[in-house]
Structure formats: structure tokens, C-alpha cells
Design a protein around this motif. Structure first.
Motif, mmCIF file in Angstrom:
data_model
loop_
_atom_site.group_PDB
_atom_site.id
_atom_site.type_symbol
_atom_site.label_atom_id
_atom_site.label_comp_id
_atom_site.label_asym_id
_atom_site.label_seq_id
_atom_site.Cartn_x
_atom_site.Cartn_y
_atom_site.Cartn_z
ATOM 1 N N ILE A 80 -7.876 2.871 0.914
ATOM 2 C CA ILE A 80 -8.119 1.639 1.676
ATOM 3 C C ILE A 80 -9.275 1.897 2.637
ATOM 4 C CG2 ILE A 80 -7.081 -0.003 3.328
ATOM 5 C CD1 ILE A 80 -5.655 0.172 0.523
ATOM 6 N N SER B 36 17.412 6.113 -5.718
ATOM 7 C CA SER B 36 16.835 4.809 -5.405
ATOM 8 C C SER B 36 17.436 3.764 -6.338
ATOM 9 C CB SER B 36 15.314 4.848 -5.559
ATOM 10 O OG SER B 36 14.756 3.594 -5.210
ATOM 11 N N ALA C 23 5.996 9.138 6.263
ATOM 12 C CA ALA C 23 6.700 9.124 7.551
ATOM 13 C C ALA C 23 6.471 10.453 8.235
ATOM 14 C CB ALA C 23 8.190 8.894 7.309
ATOM 15 N N GLU D 67 -3.139 7.814 -5.853
ATOM 16 C CA GLU D 67 -2.869 8.710 -6.986
ATOM 17 C C GLU D 67 -3.066 7.990 -8.316
ATOM 18 O OE1 GLU D 67 -0.580 8.054 -4.599
ATOM 19 O OE2 GLU D 67 -0.073 9.913 -3.563
ATOM 20 N N PHE E 82 18.761 12.826 -3.692
ATOM 21 C CA PHE E 82 18.295 11.505 -3.274
ATOM 22 C C PHE E 82 18.319 10.538 -4.438
ATOM 23 C CE2 PHE E 82 14.086 12.929 -4.695
ATOM 24 C CZ PHE E 82 14.058 14.253 -4.284
ATOM 25 N N ILE F 194 8.831 3.656 -0.403
ATOM 26 C CA ILE F 194 8.743 2.321 0.213
ATOM 27 C C ILE F 194 7.957 1.394 -0.713
ATOM 28 C CG2 ILE F 194 7.728 1.015 2.156
ATOM 29 C CD1 ILE F 194 9.761 2.573 3.511
ATOM 30 N N GLY F 195 6.829 1.888 -1.223
ATOM 31 C CA GLY F 195 5.993 1.068 -2.097
ATOM 32 C C GLY F 195 6.776 0.576 -3.306
ATOM 33 N N ILE G 103 0.856 -1.196 0.000
ATOM 34 C CA ILE G 103 0.000 0.000 0.000
ATOM 35 C C ILE G 103 0.893 1.248 0.000
ATOM 36 C CG2 ILE G 103 -1.815 1.274 1.217
ATOM 37 C CD1 ILE G 103 -2.702 -1.431 2.414
ATOM 38 N N GLY G 104 0.689 2.108 -1.006
ATOM 39 C CA GLY G 104 1.491 3.328 -1.127
ATOM 40 C C GLY G 104 2.330 3.272 -2.396
ATOM 41 N N GLY G 105 2.315 4.377 -3.137
ATOM 42 C CA GLY G 105 3.068 4.432 -4.398
ATOM 43 C C GLY G 105 4.248 5.367 -4.290
ATOM 44 N N GLY G 106 4.847 5.471 -3.098
ATOM 45 C CA GLY G 106 6.029 6.316 -2.906
ATOM 46 C C GLY G 106 7.288 5.448 -2.882
ATOM 47 N N PHE H 203 -2.508 2.409 -4.514
ATOM 48 C CA PHE H 203 -2.278 3.773 -4.006
ATOM 49 C C PHE H 203 -3.357 4.721 -4.521
ATOM 50 C CE2 PHE H 203 0.728 2.771 -7.449
ATOM 51 C CZ PHE H 203 0.374 3.687 -8.421
HETATM 52 N N1 LIG Z 1 15.029 6.030 -1.935
HETATM 53 C C1 LIG Z 1 14.647 6.808 -0.917
HETATM 54 O O1 LIG Z 1 15.020 7.967 -0.800
HETATM 55 C C2 LIG Z 1 13.745 6.208 0.130
HETATM 56 C C3 LIG Z 1 13.422 4.859 0.114
HETATM 57 C C4 LIG Z 1 12.565 4.347 1.090
HETATM 58 C C5 LIG Z 1 12.090 5.184 2.071
HETATM 59 N N2 LIG Z 1 12.432 6.489 2.073
HETATM 60 C C6 LIG Z 1 11.925 7.383 3.127
HETATM 61 O O2 LIG Z 1 11.089 6.643 3.976
HETATM 62 C C7 LIG Z 1 9.976 7.430 4.376
HETATM 63 C C8 LIG Z 1 8.681 6.720 4.064
HETATM 64 O O3 LIG Z 1 8.546 6.489 2.678
HETATM 65 P P1 LIG Z 1 7.117 6.248 2.041
HETATM 66 O O4 LIG Z 1 7.299 5.617 0.724
HETATM 67 O O5 LIG Z 1 6.252 5.588 3.063
HETATM 68 O O6 LIG Z 1 6.548 7.724 1.883
HETATM 69 P P2 LIG Z 1 6.221 8.596 0.570
HETATM 70 O O7 LIG Z 1 5.788 9.905 1.067
HETATM 71 O O8 LIG Z 1 7.327 8.507 -0.426
HETATM 72 O O9 LIG Z 1 4.993 7.874 -0.125
HETATM 73 C C9 LIG Z 1 3.776 7.768 0.508
HETATM 74 C C10 LIG Z 1 2.756 7.241 -0.479
HETATM 75 O O10 LIG Z 1 1.713 6.675 0.288
HETATM 76 C C11 LIG Z 1 0.501 6.787 -0.394
HETATM 77 N N3 LIG Z 1 -0.507 7.162 0.601
HETATM 78 C C12 LIG Z 1 -0.498 8.236 1.428
HETATM 79 N N4 LIG Z 1 -1.549 8.168 2.264
HETATM 80 C C13 LIG Z 1 -2.219 7.025 1.958
HETATM 81 C C14 LIG Z 1 -3.372 6.400 2.486
HETATM 82 N N5 LIG Z 1 -4.054 6.923 3.508
HETATM 83 N N6 LIG Z 1 -3.769 5.244 1.946
HETATM 84 C C15 LIG Z 1 -3.073 4.668 0.943
HETATM 85 N N7 LIG Z 1 -1.966 5.212 0.408
HETATM 86 C C16 LIG Z 1 -1.554 6.379 0.917
HETATM 87 C C17 LIG Z 1 0.715 7.698 -1.540
HETATM 88 O O11 LIG Z 1 0.768 6.868 -2.687
HETATM 89 C C18 LIG Z 1 2.075 8.294 -1.336
HETATM 90 O O12 LIG Z 1 2.696 8.478 -2.561
HETATM 91 C C19 LIG Z 1 10.141 8.768 3.707
HETATM 92 O O13 LIG Z 1 10.800 9.607 4.602
HETATM 93 C C20 LIG Z 1 11.049 8.468 2.542
HETATM 94 O O14 LIG Z 1 11.815 9.583 2.151
HETATM 95 C C21 LIG Z 1 13.247 7.018 1.127
#
Ligand SMILES: NC(=O)c1ccc[n+]([C@@H]2O[C@H](COP(=O)([O-])OP(=O)(O)OC[C@H]3O[C@@H](n4cnc5c(N)ncnc54)[C@H](O)[C@@H]3O)[C@@H](O)[C@H]2O)c1
Ligand SMILES: Cc1cc2nc3c(=O)[nH]c(=O)nc-3n(C[C@H](O)[C@H](O)[C@H](O)COP(=O)(O)OP(=O)(O)OC[C@H]3O[C@@H](n4cnc5c(N)ncnc54)[C@H](O)[C@@H]3O)c2cc1C
Ligand SMILES: O=C1O[C@H]([C@@H](O)CO)C(O)=C1O
Length: 486
Positions: A275, A393, A308, A242, A391, A221-222, A216-219, A240
Motif C-alpha cells: 500500500i 478458524s 498485531a 505475499e 489454533f 483478520i484479512g 488489507i492483509g492476507g492473514g 496483500f
Molecule cells: N483464527 C485466529 O487464530 C485469528 C483470527 C483473527 C485474528 N487473530 C489474531 O489477531 C492478530 C492480528 O491478525 P492479523 O491477521 O492482522 O495478523 P497476521 O500476522 O495473521 O497477518 C498479517 C498479514 O498482513 C499482511 N501485511 C503485513 N504487513 C503489511 C503491510 N505493511 N501492508 C499490507 N499488508 C501487510 C500480510 O499479508 C500478513 O500475512 C494476530 O495475533 C492473530 O493471531 C487470530
């Protein structure tokens, strides 16, 4: 500029003055040896009477920034018998990015494990194991998070009841994963969040038995966890709200190519939905994900990456930033309270290059802010932190993957975008402002020489000929155009 920062800037040497004022009463003996578990900590604590024992420098949080801060203390000859790290985790600081990359390789593909990736190996430095801290006379209190602070008397209270009197304090408590509430199944067995090595271990033990995985989540971690889980040959669905993956960084066309690559690796997408609930099965473990649109997805393992939040508790009284969250500091990482600093993810600092306050949740800033802060604390160094956001990945990097992907981004992703290249070979995105200045640049699959151009471009922000940049098809030509006036 906030009133807190204006107040601080009238006294640029407040931290040094504070140090001198307090340094006479520090104990000259070395701290007790590093305990390795809560049990041994309690025993050592009782034997050495931690209560109100003075510590010259205390770092709260034993994460990425703390590891680089410790190294800087050692480089200045100021660690031995003077530095104490109070950590919530059970292990010495490590390079957190590994947790969603090498740590999640399938078990037969040599996954990364500690002590392999303790700081500072991620930046090419020494691997600082728990032994390294002992050898350098650095006291590390493991699994004993700070629960309260008494600013007046300069005393920290840990969750096990230890009282630590500090001279100078560096807060590096980072971020915590945003969780789904318990009443919608956010704490069910099989539902994972990933922030520390204990979380990653728990996820690996679920992946070993998993068949159907929902991410869950397209950022960040996802993206990283879904790609890692594909290496385990599991049924994976990423969900996700978006309309595309990584919407804040990827252009629609780049996101589409990424999604196609993920799909080729067997990963399914459900986009544009929220969700409703995670539900358990008869064994109490997560079994289904209910979506707001009424769909039901089966899952035995769910990984939640929905953002986060900075860990400011119990330091709210030190001065928070309303706009970007976190603990407010100036360009030398000083909070509004003399002798107290904040670094890494938790610090809201002046991002000088763009003239705004910011928090950066990426490892390069954790490393650099730690080094800058400690240098300022220990020397007469007063150069303001002038950070260029960076940053990166990496996904599908395990052996046997058909396509390894790595990318870097430098600068600010504001303005219009021009994308150049072919996703299957090499691709770049340029962010240009209204005067056609390069503000940010993303490059995937570049050579080391090409990647080395990115910070130069993002820092000097050359004006480019938009039409010319749009007309080329290869990244090589685009980089040449952009860097011609460097
Ligand atoms: N390569 C990197 O720089 C890297 C890798 C992993 C983690 N991180 C860090 O770890 C932390 C966490 O990363 P992340 O991916 O969780 O955060 P993120 O902000 O990158 O992504 C969050 C994603 O969660 C989704 N979302 C938000 N609210 C939601 C909801 N209520 N229900 C369903 N989906 C929802 C959206 O798709 C959003 O894009 C951040 O600080 C990030 O910078 C960084
Ligand atoms: C899974 C994952 C992968 C990532 N991958 C990348 C990447 O590829 N590229 C990138 O640029 N960035 C990445 N990041 C972001 C990067 O890891 C962070 O920016 C970096 O770890 C921040 O360092 P920090 O020291 O500020 O916080 P952390 O490293 O999170 O350290 C904070 C520490 O403080 C501890 N703590 C919290 N509260 C207390 C308390 N009250 N008392 C004592 N200790 C406490 C925590 O347990 C933790 O050990 C990733 C993050 C995660 C979670
Ligand atoms: O910065 C990083 O550090 C680790 C690893 O390189 C340490 O060996 C990792 O995976 C990163 O992305």
C-alpha cells in the motif's frame, strides 16, 4: 536460557514466598462495587479513596486471558474481596475470536452480541457477565487502563489517576493491531482495525452503509473479515504483499483452493503489492487506496489486518524478550520480578515441546496460560507449562452461505508438507521433519473424531512412511497411516 530466567529458576517458590510476606496487610473488607463507566468510576474512586488502597491480586487487562484467570481464582475460592481486574475496555472479558466471526454476520442473520459471548463460553464454561464478577466479589475497573507501574512500592497508576497497591500482579494486556501511520491515511474515518468490541461496532456501522470494501492483509483478520463482508453482499477486494493467502500456514495448493472459494463468493484479490497511501474524499472519509504499483482502488470502507504487537507499555522495565517480543516469563509465567506474572498474547514463555521461547497469539493459549498461572500462584503446583500449540478458524459460517469452512491446526508448521484430500470435501496437511516425524497437522472439515486425533499426533510425533502417506487420496486413509503407530 536467559540470565533473568536462570535467576528465577533458583527460587521456584518465590511467588508463594512473596504472597506470604505481603498477605498480612491486605484489607479484609470487600472492594467497592463494580463501576460501569468512566464517570461512575471517578465517583466511586473519590468516595472510597483508591489511592494506595491494597489489593491482594491485580490483573491488568480485561481480555480473554483475564476472564479465564478470574474463573480459576473463583474455583480456588480466592476471588471474593481479593481480586481486582483493571480493564481498558468498557465491558467484562469476552471471547475475542467472535469479533471476526459471529459478530460480523449480516444483521438479518442473528449476529453474536454481548452479553452472549463473555468468557468462558468459548471453552464450554459459564458466561461471566459483569454481574458474575460482582456476585463473586471481584472488583473490575472499566475503561481505566494502567498507565504506569512503580515496582519498588508495588503501585499501579491508571490513566484516570487512580493508584492501586498490589500484592501479586498478572499482566494480560494482550496485543494491539498494527496500524498504518497517520501520514499515509491510517486514521481516516472509514479505515478500521479490529481488536476489541468497540472496533467491531464501528466496523458494523460502516458495513451497514458500505458499497466498496478493501481488506488489507492476507492473514487471519484479512481472511475472516473478507469472508464475513461477503455475507453482506458487498464489492470486496483483498490486498496483500505475499503471493498467496495465509502463506505461513497454507501450502500453495491449499491457498489456491481457498482463493478460488473466495472468488466464487465475489471477492477479488490483488496480491504481491504494498500500500502506498489511503486517501480521503471531499467528506474526509476514506475514498481510495493507492498501491505502490500505481493502481488506485476505490473504497468507502477499509479494514486493515496487518498483524498485531504485544502491549508491553508501561511494563518494559519488567523484562522483555528481544527475539519474540513480549514480556519474558518462565514455565510458571513468572517474570524476573517476584510477584509479577504475564499470560496470554503478551507473554514470551518457554515452549517446552520445541525447546524454544515463543509467544502465541491464539485463544487456546490465552485460556490455558491463565489457568496454569493462577493455579501456580494460589497453590503449591509447580508443574511447568507444557503447551501444544493449537489454533483454528471458521469462515463463511453464516446461514445461507454455500460453503462453511472450519479448520484446526496443532503443533509446529516446520519441515516439508504432504497434503491429502479434496478441498471440496475434506483436506489435511502434514508437516514432517527430516526423520519423517509428524511435527504439525492441519485439518479442514473433519469429523469430531478426526479432529480429536490431531493433538495426539502432534504431541507424540510418530514417524510416518512418506511414500505411503503421499500415495493415499483420502484424509481418512492418511489419518489411519499417521496414527497407526500411536
Ligand atoms: N483464527 C485466529 O487464530 C485469528 C483470527 C483473527 C485474528 N487473530 C489474531 O489477531 C492478530 C492480528 O491478525 P492479523 O491477521 O492482522 O495478523 P497476521 O500476522 O495473521 O497477518 C498479517 C498479514 O498482513 C499482511 N501485511 C503485513 N504487513 C503489511 C503491510 N505493511 N501492508 C499490507 N499488508 C501487510 C500480510 O499479508 C500478513 O500475512 C494476530 O495475533 C492473530 O493471531 C487470530
Ligand atoms: C478479531 C480477532 C479474532 C480472533 N480469532 C481467533 C480465533 O478464531 N482463534 C484463535 O485461536 N485466536 C483468535 N484470536 C486471538 C485471540 O483472541 C487472542 O489470542 C486472545 O484474545 C489473547 O488473550 P489476551 O487476554 O492475552 O489478550 P486480549 O484478549 O487482547 O486482552 C487484553 C486486554 O488488555 C487490555 N489492555 C491493554 N492495555 C491495557 C492497560 N494498559 N491497562 C488495562 N488494560 C489494558 C485490552 O484492552 C484488552 O481488553 C483472535 C483475535 C482477534 C483480535
Ligand atoms: O472461541 C470462540 O468463542 C466464540 C464463541 O464460540 C463464543 O460463543 C467464538 O466465535 C470462538 O471461536
Amino acid at each position: 536460557m536467559s540470565s533473568a530466567l536462570r535467576r528465577m529458576s533458583t527460587s521456584p517458590f518465590s511467588s508463594c514466598a512473596f504472597q506470604q510476606r505481603t498477605s498480612s496487610w491486605w484489607p479484609s473488607r470487600r472492594p467497592p462495587s463494580t463501576p460501569t463507566s468512566r464517570r461512575s468510576l471517578v465517583v466511586v474512586a473519590a468516595a472510597s479513596n483508591f489511592a494506595n488502597e491494597n489489593r491482594e491480586y491485580v490483573i491488568v487487562g480485561g481480555g480473554n486471558a483475564a476472564g479465564y484467570a478470574a474463573r480459576t481464582f473463583v474455583e480456588h475460592g480466592m476471588a471474593d474481596g481479593r481480586l481486582c481486574i483493571v480493564s481498558k475496555e468498557a465491558v467484562a472479558p469476552y471471547e475475542r475470536p467472535a469479533l471476526t466471526k459471529g459478530y460480523l454476520f449480516p444483521l438479518d442473520k442473528k449476529p453474536a452480541r454481548l452479553p452472549g459471548f463473555h468468557t468462558c463460553v468459548g471453552a464450554g464454561g459459564e458466561r461471566q457477565t459483569s454481574e458474575w464478577y460482582k456476585e463473586h466479589g471481584i472488583e473490575v475497573l472499566y475503561e481505566d487502563p494502567v498507565a504506569a507501574i512503580d515496582i519498588q512500592n508495588q503501585i499501579l497508576t491508571t490513566s484516570s489517576g487512580n493508584h492501586l497497591k498490589y500484592g501479586s500482579l498478572i499482566i494480560s494486556t494482550g496485543c494491539a493491531a498494527v496500524r498504518f501511520p497517520e501520514n499515509i491515511g491510517g486514521n481516516l474515518p472509514g479505515v478500521h482495525y479490529i481488536r476489541d468490541v468497540a472496533d467491531a461496532d464501528s466496523l458494523v456501522s460502516s458495513l451497514e452503509k458500505a458499497k466498496k470494501v478493501v481488506v488489507i492483509g492476507g492473514g487471519y483478520i484479512g481472511m475472516e473479515v473478507a469472508a464475513a463482508a461477503a455475507g453482506w453482499k458487498l464489492d470486496i477486494t483483498i490486498i496483500f504483499p505475499e503471493d498467496r493467502i495465509m502463506p505461513r500456514l497454507f501450502t500453495p495448493s491449499l491457498a489456491r483452493r481457498y482463493e478460488e472459494l473466495y472468488q466464487k463468493n465475489g471477492i477479488k484479490f490483488i496480491k504481491g503489492v504494498l500500500i502506498d497511501k489511503l486517501e480521503g474524499g471531499t467528506d474526509g472519509r476514506v475514498a481510495t487506496v493507492l498501491l505502490r504499483n500505481g493502481s488506485i482502488i476505490e473504497a468507502d470502507t477499509v479494514i486493515v489486518g496487518i498483524g498485531a504487537k504485544p502491549v508491553v507499555s508501561p511494563f518494559e522495565a519488567i523484562g522483555l524478550n528481544n527475539n519474540v517480543g513480549g514480556i519474558q516469563v518462565d514455565s510458571l509465567f513468572r517474570t524476573s520480578i517476584p510477584g509479577i506474572f504475564a499470560i496470554g498474547d503478551v507473554a514470551a514463555f518457554p515452549l517446552k515441546i520445541y525447546d524454544r521461547m515463543a509467544r502465541v497469539e491464539h485463544v487456546d493459549h490465552a485460556r490455558k496460560s491463565a489457568q496454569h498461572c493462577v493455579r501456580t500462584l494460589l497453590t503449591a503446583h509447580t508443574q511447568p507449562y507444557d503447551y501444544l500449540p493449537f489454533f483454528y478458524s471458521r469462515v463463511f459460517e453464516y446461514e445461507g452461505s454455500s460453503r462453511k469452512i472450519w479448520w484446526q491446526f496443532y503443533g509446529d508448521n516446520v519441515g516439508d508438507t504432504i497434503e491429502v484430500g479434496d478441498f471440496d470435501l475434506k483436506v489435511a496437511t502434514f508437516w514432517l521433519d527430516s526423520e519423517s516425524r509428524v511435527k504439525g497437522i492441519f485439518l479442514e472439515s473433519g469429523s469430531p473424531e478426526e479432529f480429536s486425533l490431531l493433538p495426539k499426533l502432534a504431541k507424540s510425533q510418530p514417524v510416518v512412511d512418506r511414500a505411503k502417506l503421499q500415495s493415499v487420496t483420502s484424509v481418512e486413509e492418511a489419518l489411519e497411516i499417521a496414527s497407526s503407530s500411536l
